[in-house]
Design an enzyme around this catalytic site. Structure first.
Site, PDB file in Angstrom:
ATOM      1  N   ALA A 130       0.853  -1.195   0.000  1.00  0.00           N
ATOM      2  CA  ALA A 130       0.000   0.000   0.000  1.00  0.00           C
ATOM      3  C   ALA A 130       0.883   1.237   0.000  1.00  0.00           C
ATOM      4  O   ALA A 130       2.077   1.156   0.289  1.00  0.00           O
ATOM      5  CB  ALA A 130      -0.878  -0.023   1.240  1.00  0.00           C
ATOM      6  N   GLY A 176      -0.128  -5.106   0.663  1.00  0.00           N
ATOM      7  CA  GLY A 176      -1.277  -5.055  -0.242  1.00  0.00           C
ATOM      8  C   GLY A 176      -0.980  -5.756  -1.559  1.00  0.00           C
ATOM      9  O   GLY A 176      -1.889  -6.287  -2.207  1.00  0.00           O
ATOM     10  N   GLU A 179      -1.670  -9.273  -0.980  1.00  0.00           N
ATOM     11  CA  GLU A 179      -3.121  -9.464  -0.847  1.00  0.00           C
ATOM     12  C   GLU A 179      -3.795  -9.426  -2.218  1.00  0.00           C
ATOM     13  O   GLU A 179      -4.781 -10.121  -2.458  1.00  0.00           O
ATOM     14  CB  GLU A 179      -3.701  -8.384   0.075  1.00  0.00           C
ATOM     15  CG  GLU A 179      -3.275  -8.588   1.521  1.00  0.00           C
ATOM     16  CD  GLU A 179      -3.776  -7.478   2.426  1.00  0.00           C
ATOM     17  OE1 GLU A 179      -3.253  -6.351   2.305  1.00  0.00           O
ATOM     18  OE2 GLU A 179      -4.694  -7.717   3.225  1.00  0.00           O
ATOM     19  N   GLU A 201       3.003  -6.057   7.378  1.00  0.00           N
ATOM     20  CA  GLU A 201       2.281  -4.945   8.000  1.00  0.00           C
ATOM     21  C   GLU A 201       2.589  -4.759   9.478  1.00  0.00           C
ATOM     22  O   GLU A 201       2.634  -3.631   9.964  1.00  0.00           O
ATOM     23  CB  GLU A 201       0.769  -5.121   7.823  1.00  0.00           C
ATOM     24  CG  GLU A 201       0.252  -4.825   6.426  1.00  0.00           C
ATOM     25  CD  GLU A 201       0.359  -6.000   5.469  1.00  0.00           C
ATOM     26  OE1 GLU A 201       1.046  -6.987   5.801  1.00  0.00           O
ATOM     27  OE2 GLU A 201      -0.229  -5.932   4.379  1.00  0.00           O
ATOM     28  N   SER A 482      35.749   5.706  18.341  1.00  0.00           N
ATOM     29  CA  SER A 482      34.457   5.939  18.987  1.00  0.00           C
ATOM     30  C   SER A 482      34.500   7.158  19.893  1.00  0.00           C
ATOM     31  O   SER A 482      33.462   7.573  20.396  1.00  0.00           O
ATOM     32  CB  SER A 482      34.029   4.708  19.771  1.00  0.00           C
ATOM     33  OG  SER A 482      35.076   4.253  20.572  1.00  0.00           O
TER      34      SER A 482
END
Ligand code: NAI
Length: 740
Positions: A130, A176, A179, A201, A482
């Protein structure tokens, strides 16, 4: 990957041949009609977009459907439905695309072909999912429910077509996209490592909303469906065929023919059978659900991650009534998508995208080559950086003064390659790319040189002085320090602008973030190239300024130090860790300090205290003095059995403000970092802390958490804590100008 779906189908394929047999012949038949050439006004569509098609404005534009979807009908009267999202290089299912699909389905109902084959015209895959941007525009539950019901009804329409439908999947079919494939009667997938099918999802705090929770368990049975949906993991082509998710898994050249055969033979729609199907039964579901709940509780506490629990309940409570399950899926999706977990996880998704973008070379700039990396120092970090770069396809020479160190690098690298690559030939190829180089011969040809020797200013400066004349003038020079300011290291160079920091985190193979540290002397080109290199090896580059501890250690250290203070006060160690994991941290601070190494924590703590003020807790120093260095020495704050800490009960009485004490120090330091411009903005700070420390992703990062709690609320709390616990809680001056 080459496109498997957008070549014009060729004529001459024989009808009704078996998949293998006919696949040797030609590809599908030549299309005889294209909807593009037909007026679509005759289509019987209910969509708003189609209605709008009658207006004057729409006539000047192509009809909605034709912007993304195209139907071609071949000589066998099979309709080939091509998806080619008009807005980008990847197919995504936006609301507009779904409207368009609805129109096309109406068209197909009219055409009444013998069958329909759905293919993607994009090179990179079938459908990515989606359009996640739409998740952020939803303002209320009704709006969200309408959106998802709309998608469901389009997919239901596809599923109800009265002729065989086949999805041809190459590359990814996710969310999606999967799906959509599930709504087809059959699926054919390309037998290729790039093929991935999944419902990820839950990683965004939601669950499938277009019928995935309904269709997948029916197709593959409860175990495989739940595993995919609850974990969000995708499966590759062959396992997809094994579980029944795909009807056929075939090489690219056979894909279309396999799909045609399914249409021509029209077998019944596949369904789960055997025990995976039996576990869907009314009597078996509660038992299997209880087992899954126990697993889930360990990984995704219900309060923090509600979506997987909702998936489980949808299946357990409504499997026997698909219509009701579908309705409940939509309602539940709407609730999840508007919840804070989803909103924050979506935010983190976009933050990740932003970091990826920072590793791109701007258009017009020359692209650097990163083919050969030379790493100096084959210890914990250098060895793993070298192995990671080789894994990612680069040639790597690794230099160390100790031959045993180089032997260990190769041994560890072999383990990593075996774990990641599976195929023995690929493992051998990666080993061939990794060259031990005691004398530093690789320096002269390297595109990137990464220094990762002891954390010692003089030793590092001496090294840079020695190597500068031996490296190419255009090679990128980086240090994995670091704590040492990049400017100080660069003083050893004739061309100080060449040096940047590439600060990886331990373990290199797991930690996604790499801080791109810019000293005041670092050149713009070097910063860009360092970020592009970080991205090139699949890491998320975060630009930071060369301040003590950079961003991640700087923010993490006060939190770890507070945990050590609490331990020194005699607070139960498990309670300290539990307070943090209850908040959503992946590991408690005591266990984290033991894992990092208490000597390293002490060292970084001392540097930060010297630069920024404050004290290192006595409890930490005592442990290090006693030789209890943490996991690596078998004892730190905890004693260890293998890699597991021996924990006492976490039930002992703990201070009421335990979680606040840990967290507020972290939030206060985050505000200090923003004030000092260690990173450019609050979003980058959140991205750095989420990807660099695992900070509860469903809270969206420290600054987002402050925003949600309220700036004034957190600041007031700090003031109260400063009064009761001391100056280390005093709000940083940055709070007064903090705008979120
Ligand atoms: P380490 O002690 O495991 O390895 C250092 C290696 O450098 C040793 O194998 C040593 O033989 C080699 N070496 C020393 N001088 C050399 C020289 N002149 N030429 C070639 N090789 C030389 O150290 P570690 O932990 O890998 O740290 C390396 C750097 O990475 C340090 O700057 C450290 O601050 C930084 N770092 C360490 C992290 C950690 O968790 N250990 C995390 C992030 C950064």
């Amino acid at each position: 990957m080459a496109d498997t779906s957008n070549k014009t189908p060729k004529p001459g394929a024989a009808k009704n041949k078996g998949v293998k047999k006919s696949a040797k012949k030609a590809a599908p038949r030549k299309p005889k009609a294209s909807v593009e050439k037909q007026p679509s006004a005759g289509s019987d569509t209910k969509s708003a977009a189609a209605e709008a098609g009658n207006t004057a404005t729409e006539t000047s534009k192509p009809p909605q459907a034709l912007r993304h979807w195209r139907i071609e009908t071949d000589d066998d009267n099979i309709a080939w439905l091509h998806f080619d999202h008009a807005g980008g290089s990847t197919n995504v299912l936006s609301g507009q695309v779904l409207e368009a699909l609805d129109e096309v389905l109406a068209e197909l109902e009219q055409l009444a072909p013998r069958g329909m084959i759905l293919v993607s015209d994009k090179r990179n895959g079938f459908v990515a999912g989606a359009d996640i941007k739409e998740f952020t525009t939803l303002s209320n539950i009704d709006e969200a429910t309408v959106l998802v019901r709309r998608g469901q009804s389009v997919f239901d329409r596809l599923a109800a077509l009265p002729f065989p439908t086949v999805a041809v999947v190459h590359g990814f079919a996710l969310g999606g996209g999967m799906e959509l494939a599930l709504a087809c009667r059959h699926r054919v997938v390309e037998d290729d490592p790039a093929t991935q099918l999944g419902l990820p999802e839950v990683k965004l705090g939601v669950h499938p909303g277009f019928g995935g929770t309904v269709r997948l368990p029916r197709l593959v049975g409860a175990p495989a469906a739940m595993d995919m949906m609850l974990s969000g993991r995708s499966v590759r082509a062959r396992p997809a065929a094994r579980t029944g998710l795909a009807d056929h898994c075939v090489p690219r050249r056979h894909l279309k023919e396999a799909a045609r055969e399914l249409v021509l033979k029209a077998p019944p729609a596949p369904r789960a059978h055997g025990w995976p199907a039996w576990l869907n039964h009314r009597l078996a579901r509660p038992i299997f659900a209880r087992y899954l709940e126990r697993q889930l509780a360990k990984k995704a506490p219900r309060g923090h991650y509600p979506a997987p629990w909702a998936i489980l309940n949808l299946w357990k409570d409504h499997f026997d009534d698909p219509q009701r399950q579908m309705t409940r899926e939509a309602e539940s999706f709407a609730r999840q998508v508007l919840g804070s977990t989803a909103q924050n996880l979506v935010r983190v998704f976009f933050l990740q995208d932003r970091l990826k973008g920072l590793g791109k070379i701007p258009r017009g700039e020359p692209r650097p080559r990163f083919e050969h990396v030379h790493v100096i120092g084959g210890g914990v970090m250098g060895g793993d950086i070298a192995a990671w770069c080789a894994l990612k396809g680069m040639r790597v020479s690794v230099q160390d003064t100790q031959p045993q160190a180089l032997a260990r690098v190769l041994q560890r690298a072999h383990g990593l390659f075996r774990k990641q690559l599976h195929d023995p030939r690929a493992v051998q190829a990666a080993m061939d790319r990794l060259m031990p180089d005691a004398t530093g011969d690789g320096l002269a040809g390297a595109d990137v040189v990464i220094e990762a020797i002891f954390e010692d200013l003089a030793a590092k400066q001496e090294l840079f002085r020695a190597i500068e004349p031996r490296v190419r003038s255009d090679a990128l020079l980086a240090s994995n320090t670091s704590s040492i300011p990049i400017e100080q290291l660069a003083q050893a160079l004739k061309e100080p602008s060449r040096l940047v920091g590439l600060h990886f985190f331990n373990p290199v193979a797991k930690m996604q973030l790499v801080e791109i540290v810019a000293g005041t002397q670092s050149g713009e080109r070097e910063r860009l190239h360092a970020a592009a290199f970080g991205r090139g090896i699949g890491r998320l580059p975060l630009p930071v300024n060369s301040r003590p501890g950079f961003l991640v250690n700087r923010v993490l250290m006060p939190y770890l130090m507070e945990a050590a203070i609490l331990a020194g006060e005699g607070v139960n160690l498990s309670s300290i860790d539990k307070a943090a994991t209850d908040f959503g941290m992946p590991m408690g601070p005591i266990q984290l300090a033991d894992t990092v190494g208490l000597d390293i924590c002490l060292h970084v703590g001392e540097i930060l205290a010297a630069e920024l003020g404050g004290e290192v807790p006595a409890a930490l120093r005592t442990k290090v003095d006693a030789g209890d260095l943490g996991l690596k020495s078998g004892k730190g704050f905890y004693a260890y059995r293998g890699r597991d800490p021996v924990r006492g009960s976490d039930k002992a009485a703990a201070p009421k403000d335990l979680a606040d004490r840990l967290l507020l120090r972290l939030l206060n330091e985050s505000v200090a970092c923003l004030r000092e411009s260690v990173v450019a903005d609050p979003d980058l700070l959140d991205a750095g802390i989420v990807f660099g420390t695992g900070f509860a992703p469903f809270r969206g990062g420290p600054m987002n958490h402050i925003r949600q709690l309220g700036v004034a609320t957190v600041r007031d709390k700090l003031e109260r804590m400063a009064a009761s616990h001391g100056e280390r809680f005093a709000p940083d001056p940055g709070w007064s100008s903090l705008k979120l």
